[in-house]
Design a protein around this motif. Structure first.
Motif, PDB file in Angstrom:
ATOM      1  N   ALA A  29       2.578   2.381 -20.294  1.00  0.00           N
ATOM      2  CA  ALA A  29       3.000   1.427 -20.994  1.00  0.00           C
ATOM      3  C   ALA A  29       3.890   0.669 -20.191  1.00  0.00           C
ATOM      4  O   ALA A  29       4.141  -0.666 -20.332  1.00  0.00           O
ATOM      5  N   HIS A  30       4.864   1.033 -19.237  1.00  0.00           N
ATOM      6  CA  HIS A  30       5.728   0.154 -18.443  1.00  0.00           C
ATOM      7  C   HIS A  30       5.181  -0.219 -17.263  1.00  0.00           C
ATOM      8  O   HIS A  30       5.928  -0.787 -16.517  1.00  0.00           O
ATOM      9  N   LEU A  31       3.907  -0.043 -16.810  1.00  0.00           N
ATOM     10  CA  LEU A  31       3.452  -0.507 -15.606  1.00  0.00           C
ATOM     11  C   LEU A  31       2.688  -1.826 -15.690  1.00  0.00           C
ATOM     12  O   LEU A  31       2.067  -2.194 -16.809  1.00  0.00           O
ATOM     13  N   PRO A  32       2.863  -2.663 -14.852  1.00  0.00           N
ATOM     14  CA  PRO A  32       2.164  -3.933 -14.704  1.00  0.00           C
ATOM     15  C   PRO A  32       0.682  -3.707 -14.483  1.00  0.00           C
ATOM     16  O   PRO A  32       0.140  -2.568 -14.010  1.00  0.00           O
ATOM     17  N   ARG A  33      -0.188  -4.609 -14.951  1.00  0.00           N
ATOM     18  CA  ARG A  33      -1.700  -4.484 -15.278  1.00  0.00           C
ATOM     19  C   ARG A  33      -2.140  -4.646 -13.386  1.00  0.00           C
ATOM     20  O   ARG A  33      -1.629  -5.232 -13.123  1.00  0.00           O
ATOM     21  N   LEU A  34      -2.953  -3.843 -13.197  1.00  0.00           N
ATOM     22  CA  LEU A  34      -3.546  -3.694 -11.763  1.00  0.00           C
ATOM     23  C   LEU A  34      -4.442  -4.838 -11.619  1.00  0.00           C
ATOM     24  O   LEU A  34      -5.281  -5.188 -12.546  1.00  0.00           O
ATOM     25  N   LYS A  35      -4.137  -5.762 -10.583  1.00  0.00           N
ATOM     26  CA  LYS A  35      -4.994  -6.748 -10.344  1.00  0.00           C
ATOM     27  C   LYS A  35      -5.608  -6.693  -9.157  1.00  0.00           C
ATOM     28  O   LYS A  35      -6.825  -7.067  -8.688  1.00  0.00           O
ATOM     29  N   GLU A  36      -5.322  -5.578  -8.143  1.00  0.00           N
ATOM     30  CA  GLU A  36      -6.072  -5.277  -6.958  1.00  0.00           C
ATOM     31  C   GLU A  36      -6.117  -3.648  -6.816  1.00  0.00           C
ATOM     32  O   GLU A  36      -5.170  -3.026  -7.562  1.00  0.00           O
ATOM     33  N   PHE A  37      -6.883  -3.213  -6.111  1.00  0.00           N
ATOM     34  CA  PHE A  37      -6.783  -1.661  -5.674  1.00  0.00           C
ATOM     35  C   PHE A  37      -5.475  -1.631  -4.983  1.00  0.00           C
ATOM     36  O   PHE A  37      -5.166  -2.213  -4.030  1.00  0.00           O
ATOM     37  N   ILE A  38      -4.878  -0.096  -5.087  1.00  0.00           N
ATOM     38  CA  ILE A  38      -3.797   0.112  -4.467  1.00  0.00           C
ATOM     39  C   ILE A  38      -4.274   1.089  -3.415  1.00  0.00           C
ATOM     40  O   ILE A  38      -5.036   2.004  -3.906  1.00  0.00           O
ATOM     41  N   LEU A  39      -3.346   1.384  -2.541  1.00  0.00           N
ATOM     42  CA  LEU A  39      -3.597   2.423  -1.441  1.00  0.00           C
ATOM     43  C   LEU A  39      -2.856   3.569  -1.794  1.00  0.00           C
ATOM     44  O   LEU A  39      -1.592   3.606  -2.345  1.00  0.00           O
ATOM     45  N   PRO A  40      -3.338   4.823  -1.488  1.00  0.00           N
ATOM     46  CA  PRO A  40      -2.363   5.822  -1.718  1.00  0.00           C
ATOM     47  C   PRO A  40      -1.337   6.128  -0.793  1.00  0.00           C
ATOM     48  O   PRO A  40      -1.263   6.815   0.113  1.00  0.00           O
ATOM     49  N   ALA A  41      -0.280   5.133  -0.892  1.00  0.00           N
ATOM     50  CA  ALA A  41       0.773   4.982  -0.027  1.00  0.00           C
ATOM     51  C   ALA A  41       2.055   4.786  -0.922  1.00  0.00           C
ATOM     52  O   ALA A  41       2.044   4.901  -1.920  1.00  0.00           O
TER      53      ALA A  41
ATOM     54  N   ALA B 298       3.140   9.127  -2.718  1.00  0.00           N
ATOM     55  CA  ALA B 298       1.946   9.378  -1.849  1.00  0.00           C
ATOM     56  C   ALA B 298       1.513  10.980  -2.062  1.00  0.00           C
ATOM     57  O   ALA B 298       0.392  11.092  -2.197  1.00  0.00           O
ATOM     58  N   GLN B 299       2.387  11.928  -2.281  1.00  0.00           N
ATOM     59  CA  GLN B 299       2.126  13.235  -2.771  1.00  0.00           C
ATOM     60  C   GLN B 299       1.414  13.190  -3.950  1.00  0.00           C
ATOM     61  O   GLN B 299       0.640  13.948  -4.328  1.00  0.00           O
ATOM     62  N   ALA B 300       1.923  12.404  -4.899  1.00  0.00           N
ATOM     63  CA  ALA B 300       1.379  12.384  -6.227  1.00  0.00           C
ATOM     64  C   ALA B 300      -0.223  12.036  -6.134  1.00  0.00           C
ATOM     65  O   ALA B 300      -1.031  12.532  -6.803  1.00  0.00           O
ATOM     66  N   HIS B 301      -0.344  11.106  -5.395  1.00  0.00           N
ATOM     67  CA  HIS B 301      -1.834  10.669  -4.830  1.00  0.00           C
ATOM     68  C   HIS B 301      -2.506  12.062  -4.232  1.00  0.00           C
ATOM     69  O   HIS B 301      -3.838  11.913  -4.551  1.00  0.00           O
TER      70      HIS B 301
ATOM     71  N   VAL C 109      -1.242   7.482 -12.431  1.00  0.00           N
ATOM     72  CA  VAL C 109      -0.149   6.611 -13.079  1.00  0.00           C
ATOM     73  C   VAL C 109       1.048   7.007 -12.700  1.00  0.00           C
ATOM     74  O   VAL C 109       2.112   6.147 -12.626  1.00  0.00           O
ATOM     75  N   LEU C 110       1.495   8.093 -12.525  1.00  0.00           N
ATOM     76  CA  LEU C 110       2.898   8.754 -11.974  1.00  0.00           C
ATOM     77  C   LEU C 110       3.072   8.136 -10.555  1.00  0.00           C
ATOM     78  O   LEU C 110       4.291   7.646 -10.195  1.00  0.00           O
ATOM     79  N   SER C 111       1.997   8.177  -9.823  1.00  0.00           N
ATOM     80  CA  SER C 111       2.044   7.438  -8.658  1.00  0.00           C
ATOM     81  C   SER C 111       2.635   6.058  -8.596  1.00  0.00           C
ATOM     82  O   SER C 111       3.507   5.642  -7.755  1.00  0.00           O
ATOM     83  N   ARG C 112       2.177   5.306  -9.320  1.00  0.00           N
ATOM     84  CA  ARG C 112       2.415   3.985  -9.624  1.00  0.00           C
ATOM     85  C   ARG C 112       3.870   3.909 -10.022  1.00  0.00           C
ATOM     86  O   ARG C 112       4.802   3.252  -9.637  1.00  0.00           O
ATOM     87  N   HIS C 113       4.153   4.797 -11.038  1.00  0.00           N
ATOM     88  CA  HIS C 113       5.623   4.659 -11.676  1.00  0.00           C
ATOM     89  C   HIS C 113       6.447   5.085 -10.791  1.00  0.00           C
ATOM     90  O   HIS C 113       7.601   4.386 -10.540  1.00  0.00           O
ATOM     91  N   LEU C 114       6.340   6.057  -9.790  1.00  0.00           N
ATOM     92  CA  LEU C 114       7.109   6.472  -8.745  1.00  0.00           C
ATOM     93  C   LEU C 114       7.241   5.427  -7.858  1.00  0.00           C
ATOM     94  O   LEU C 114       8.324   5.046  -7.264  1.00  0.00           O
ATOM     95  N   ASN C 115       6.282   4.733  -7.471  1.00  0.00           N
ATOM     96  CA  ASN C 115       6.510   3.514  -6.228  1.00  0.00           C
ATOM     97  C   ASN C 115       7.284   2.354  -6.979  1.00  0.00           C
ATOM     98  O   ASN C 115       8.045   1.843  -6.171  1.00  0.00           O
ATOM     99  N   LEU C 116       6.919   2.070  -8.113  1.00  0.00           N
ATOM    100  CA  LEU C 116       7.465   0.868  -8.906  1.00  0.00           C
ATOM    101  C   LEU C 116       8.907   0.859  -9.217  1.00  0.00           C
ATOM    102  O   LEU C 116       9.727  -0.023  -9.097  1.00  0.00           O
ATOM    103  N   ASN C 117       9.430   2.409  -9.864  1.00  0.00           N
ATOM    104  CA  ASN C 117      10.398   2.347 -10.373  1.00  0.00           C
ATOM    105  C   ASN C 117      11.521   3.281  -9.439  1.00  0.00           C
ATOM    106  O   ASN C 117      12.764   3.179  -9.759  1.00  0.00           O
ATOM    107  N   HIS C 118      10.864   3.872  -8.338  1.00  0.00           N
ATOM    108  CA  HIS C 118      12.014   4.838  -7.684  1.00  0.00           C
ATOM    109  C   HIS C 118      11.693   4.651  -6.136  1.00  0.00           C
ATOM    110  O   HIS C 118      11.954   5.589  -5.406  1.00  0.00           O
ATOM    111  N   GLY C 119      10.917   3.650  -5.717  1.00  0.00           N
ATOM    112  CA  GLY C 119      10.230   3.654  -4.376  1.00  0.00           C
ATOM    113  C   GLY C 119      10.493   2.076  -3.994  1.00  0.00           C
ATOM    114  O   GLY C 119      10.969   1.454  -4.330  1.00  0.00           O
ATOM    115  N   SER C 120       9.604   1.809  -2.851  1.00  0.00           N
ATOM    116  CA  SER C 120       9.561   0.645  -2.162  1.00  0.00           C
ATOM    117  C   SER C 120       8.299  -0.306  -2.916  1.00  0.00           C
ATOM    118  O   SER C 120       8.231  -1.429  -2.411  1.00  0.00           O
TER     119      SER C 120
END
Length: 192
Positions: free
Chosen positions: A101-113, A119-122, A163-174
């Protein structure tokens, strides 16, 4: 549960077989044993993810997942037993809804990075998909029966790990790392 292991080196598997919870012996290459191994590897990768600095709510969720994966492995190891409860799947659905619910809509593919935890969640996500495929192979094997819970749980868990990988990158990563496709690059170059 049956007898607890007190001796690890029993030598009973030296012939390439292993024991199930119902005291039957099967090949270590059987679909069921492969699935047990994949679930065990997934649980180990989640344990590695838990070594990272994580928000408390994510860490608690992953610890709960580890317990459910142990139940799932037990269900695989003891044909006919039902150890994975419906509340485990419900918890995944609720976590998916909460974090997504708190993530922006994906417009492109993301890399596992991105950040190390993301990255470990990926990595966990890809191992969850492999474990899911292994469970599907058990279901499709002649003479094998399995309730739908393990397959559903792994399917939902892999979604949650994405979803957690996205959450971790957007809220606690780069931030997220987007795939740079040639088509998109050409479109961007042409629009400039």
């Amino acid at each position: 549960m049956g007898n607890r292991l007190s001796a690890i080196a029993t030598r009973t598997g030296d012939d390439g077989s292993t024991g199930l919870g119902d005291n039957s012996r099967v090949s270590k290459t059987s679909a069921r044993i492969v699935a047990i191994g994949e679930v065990d590897e997934l649980n180990s990768h989640i344990g590695l993810l838990l070594c990272e600095t994580l928000p408390d709510d994510v860490a608690q969720l992953l610890q709960s997942v580890q317990h459910q994966l142990f139940n799932l492995g037990g269900e695989l190891a003891m044909p006919g037993y039902h150890l994975l409860k419906d509340d485990g799947l419900l918890a995944l659905d609720q976590a998916l809804a909460h974090y997504n619910a708190h993530l922006p809509r994906l417009k492109e593919f993301i890399l596992p990075a991105g950040s190390r935890p993301a990255a470990q969640a990926h990595v966990c996500r890809t191992v969850a998909r492999r474990a899911e495929r292994a469970v599907v192979a058990v279901v499709q094997s002649a003479g094998e029966t399995l309730l739908p819970g393990p397959q559903q749980y792994l399917n939902r868990l892999s979604d949650l790990l994405f979803v957690l990988s996205r959450h971790l990158n957007l809220n606690h990563g780069s931030g997220e790392v987007y795939w740079q496709s040639e088509r998109l690059k050409t479109q961007q170059d042409n629009s400039e």
